[in-house]
Design a protein around this motif. Structure first.
Motif, PDB file in Angstrom:
ATOM      1  N   UNK A 149      23.343 -17.839  -5.105  1.00  0.00           N
ATOM      2  CA  UNK A 149      23.516 -17.684  -3.667  1.00  0.00           C
ATOM      3  C   UNK A 149      22.213 -17.981  -2.918  1.00  0.00           C
ATOM      4  N   UNK A 150      21.083 -17.622  -3.533  1.00  0.00           N
ATOM      5  CA  UNK A 150      19.799 -17.918  -2.909  1.00  0.00           C
ATOM      6  C   UNK A 150      19.584 -19.410  -2.762  1.00  0.00           C
ATOM      7  N   UNK A 151      19.895 -20.176  -3.800  1.00  0.00           N
ATOM      8  CA  UNK A 151      19.761 -21.637  -3.725  1.00  0.00           C
ATOM      9  C   UNK A 151      20.708 -22.224  -2.680  1.00  0.00           C
ATOM     10  N   UNK A 152      21.937 -21.712  -2.645  1.00  0.00           N
ATOM     11  CA  UNK A 152      22.908 -22.188  -1.658  1.00  0.00           C
ATOM     12  C   UNK A 152      22.441 -21.850  -0.238  1.00  0.00           C
ATOM     13  N   UNK A 153      21.792 -20.698  -0.089  1.00  0.00           N
ATOM     14  CA  UNK A 153      21.291 -20.282   1.226  1.00  0.00           C
ATOM     15  C   UNK A 153      20.230 -21.247   1.727  1.00  0.00           C
ATOM     16  N   UNK A 154      19.321 -21.614   0.863  1.00  0.00           N
ATOM     17  CA  UNK A 154      18.276 -22.576   1.240  1.00  0.00           C
ATOM     18  C   UNK A 154      18.896 -23.911   1.660  1.00  0.00           C
ATOM     19  N   UNK A 155      19.840 -24.403   0.868  1.00  0.00           N
ATOM     20  CA  UNK A 155      20.515 -25.669   1.201  1.00  0.00           C
ATOM     21  C   UNK A 155      21.227 -25.579   2.547  1.00  0.00           C
ATOM     22  N   UNK A 156      21.844 -24.436   2.809  1.00  0.00           N
ATOM     23  CA  UNK A 156      22.575 -24.226   4.066  1.00  0.00           C
ATOM     24  C   UNK A 156      21.634 -24.285   5.265  1.00  0.00           C
ATOM     25  N   UNK A 157      20.476 -23.657   5.142  1.00  0.00           N
ATOM     26  CA  UNK A 157      19.505 -23.675   6.241  1.00  0.00           C
ATOM     27  C   UNK A 157      18.946 -25.087   6.438  1.00  0.00           C
ATOM     28  N   UNK A 158      18.619 -25.750   5.346  1.00  0.00           N
ATOM     29  CA  UNK A 158      18.089 -27.114   5.459  1.00  0.00           C
ATOM     30  C   UNK A 158      19.073 -28.043   6.167  1.00  0.00           C
ATOM     31  N   UNK A 159      20.356 -27.841   5.904  1.00  0.00           N
ATOM     32  CA  UNK A 159      21.371 -28.724   6.485  1.00  0.00           C
ATOM     33  C   UNK A 159      21.677 -28.393   7.939  1.00  0.00           C
ATOM     34  N   UNK A 160      21.541 -27.136   8.323  1.00  0.00           N
ATOM     35  CA  UNK A 160      22.077 -26.718   9.627  1.00  0.00           C
ATOM     36  C   UNK A 160      21.112 -25.998  10.564  1.00  0.00           C
ATOM     37  N   UNK A 161      20.014 -25.468  10.062  1.00  0.00           N
ATOM     38  CA  UNK A 161      19.205 -24.581  10.903  1.00  0.00           C
ATOM     39  C   UNK A 161      17.707 -24.864  10.812  1.00  0.00           C
ATOM     40  N   UNK A 162      17.347 -26.120  10.752  1.00  0.00           N
ATOM     41  CA  UNK A 162      15.922 -26.432  10.748  1.00  0.00           C
ATOM     42  C   UNK A 162      15.370 -26.339  12.167  1.00  0.00           C
ATOM     43  N   UNK A 163      14.151 -25.879  12.270  1.00  0.00           N
ATOM     44  CA  UNK A 163      13.516 -25.678  13.570  1.00  0.00           C
ATOM     45  C   UNK A 163      13.447 -26.976  14.370  1.00  0.00           C
ATOM     46  N   UNK A 164      13.211 -28.090  13.695  1.00  0.00           N
ATOM     47  CA  UNK A 164      13.117 -29.360  14.406  1.00  0.00           C
ATOM     48  C   UNK A 164      14.430 -29.699  15.096  1.00  0.00           C
ATOM     49  N   UNK A 165      15.543 -29.330  14.487  1.00  0.00           N
ATOM     50  CA  UNK A 165      16.848 -29.579  15.099  1.00  0.00           C
ATOM     51  C   UNK A 165      16.971 -28.795  16.409  1.00  0.00           C
ATOM     52  N   UNK A 166      16.523 -27.548  16.403  1.00  0.00           N
ATOM     53  CA  UNK A 166      16.556 -26.735  17.623  1.00  0.00           C
ATOM     54  C   UNK A 166      15.648 -27.332  18.690  1.00  0.00           C
ATOM     55  N   UNK A 167      14.426 -27.693  18.295  1.00  0.00           N
ATOM     56  CA  UNK A 167      13.472 -28.252  19.250  1.00  0.00           C
ATOM     57  C   UNK A 167      14.014 -29.530  19.883  1.00  0.00           C
ATOM     58  N   UNK A 168      14.589 -30.402  19.069  1.00  0.00           N
ATOM     59  CA  UNK A 168      15.124 -31.671  19.589  1.00  0.00           C
ATOM     60  C   UNK A 168      16.266 -31.439  20.573  1.00  0.00           C
ATOM     61  N   UNK A 169      17.143 -30.499  20.248  1.00  0.00           N
ATOM     62  CA  UNK A 169      18.295 -30.234  21.114  1.00  0.00           C
ATOM     63  C   UNK A 169      17.853 -29.690  22.471  1.00  0.00           C
TER      64      UNK A 169
END
Length: 349
Positions: free
Chosen positions: A318-338
């Protein structure tokens, strides 16, 4: 000193004490400054964050390099200041507000929101409480800063943390954060797992010292002081190390605006058990990156904690899946760009 002739966006942060909004400004503004002329206006920020003194607001030029400037408020007091600058001092401003609250706003706040040119909501739940359209932009996390530990045992030693399985609960110590629920869950879950430890880390303000003292008393009375540990708030630059040191994170809040800690934990390959408050239902994938429980459902917290303590392989998966989930959907750069896209839209209007 910030050259205001180059500034298109001002992101004020008027609260002196560190808060979630402060963290947001510290994380986002340096990234956004690579794309657009932006500065914060705050009493105390790290040197890498573009900043200006509030006293310069009065004397700044009426227009910015693009004509109007964007005033990006995240609190009522900052919305009030934006209105004063625009209508009293006649500064050309486009007013933008980010709303994280998941409750019906009070009449004055609704009036302030009605005066804004655009609204950002940090989750779909937050947007549902607004009386006008909003763009949903969820918070992101810096996945370089918040990353898995290369050597968790060595990190624990460096941080003076216990070996074994470590369960964390970080943030302000107060009733709405559910620290008492976490303590109760740990007092019930840990006796069957003597190799497991709980770490409660955060600052209690003066009016919450009695609450904190009560938590420590409950742990002492249960005879679990060797397994339940309390640590004061650490400097922000040390926070990621403490997340990396964990095996499981619990977010037991009774109420939350958004709640970054589950994302920060998941980015470090740490699965999360979280209540259904704030944006947690939009962050945690139940049964894949952690578990979601109802507010104040200590029984469920205990059951899920015990299940993961009994199955370290699942906890790691679950920890590995959590990291993958954040990388795909919740990176800070994505927020900044939006958010920068909203700035540009307002400046072009």
């Amino acid at each position: 000193m910030t050259d205001l002739s180059r500034i298109d966006v001002i992101a004020p942060n008027f609260k002196r004490r560190h808060s979630g909004v402060t963290s947001t400004v510290i994380r986002l503004v340096p990234l956004q400054a690579k794309q657009i002329g932006i500065t914060s206006c705050a009493p105390d920020l790290p040197p890498e964050v573009p900043n200006m003194a509030w006293t310069r607001l009065v004397g700044m030029a009426r227009c910015g390099p693009s004509g109007a400037r964007v005033w990006h408020a995240r609190r009522n007091v900052e919305m009030v200041a934006g209105l004063a600058l625009k209508y009293v001092l006649q500064k050309r401003l486009k007013l933008l507000f980010t709303s994280a609250a998941q409750r019906r706003h009070k009449p004055f706040t609704r009036w302030l929101i009605g005066k804004q040119d655009a609204i950002i909501a940090t989750s779909s739940k937050s947007a549902a409480y607004l009386d006008r359209d909003a763009t949903v932009i969820r918070h992101g996390v810096d996945c370089e800063q918040f990353r898995p530990a290369e050597d968790k045992a060595a990190l624990r030693t460096a941080l003076d943390l216990p070996a074994g399985i470590l369960i964390g609960c970080f943030g302000r110590i107060r009733h709405q954060k559910g620290n008492d629920l976490f303590v109760e869950a740990m007092l019930r879950a840990l006796p069957d797992h003597p190799d497991a430890h709980a770490l409660i880390m955060g600052r209690a303000t003066a009016n919450n010292q009695e609450y904190l003292g009560g938590l420590k008393t409950r742990v002492a009375e249960a005879g679990l002081e060797a397994q339940v540990h309390f640590r004061d708030e650490v400097p922000i630059e040390q926070l990621a190390d403490h997340f990396r040191a964990l095996d499981l994170y619990v977010a037991p809040q009774r109420w939350e605006g958004f709640g970054l800690t589950p994302l920060e934990a998941m980015a470090c390959c740490v699965p999360v058990i979280a209540t259904r408050v704030g944006a947690f239902e939009e962050l945690v994938v139940d049964g894949e990156t952690g578990n979601l429980v109802e507010i104040e459902d200590v029984d469920a917290m205990v059951a899920h904690t015990q299940a993961l303590l009994a199955d370290p392989e699942k906890m790691a998966q679950w920890g590995s899946a959590a990291r993958d989930h954040v990388l795909a959907n919740f990176q800070l750069q994505q927020e900044a760009d939006a958010i920068v896209a909203i700035y540009r839209k307002l400046l072009a209007a």
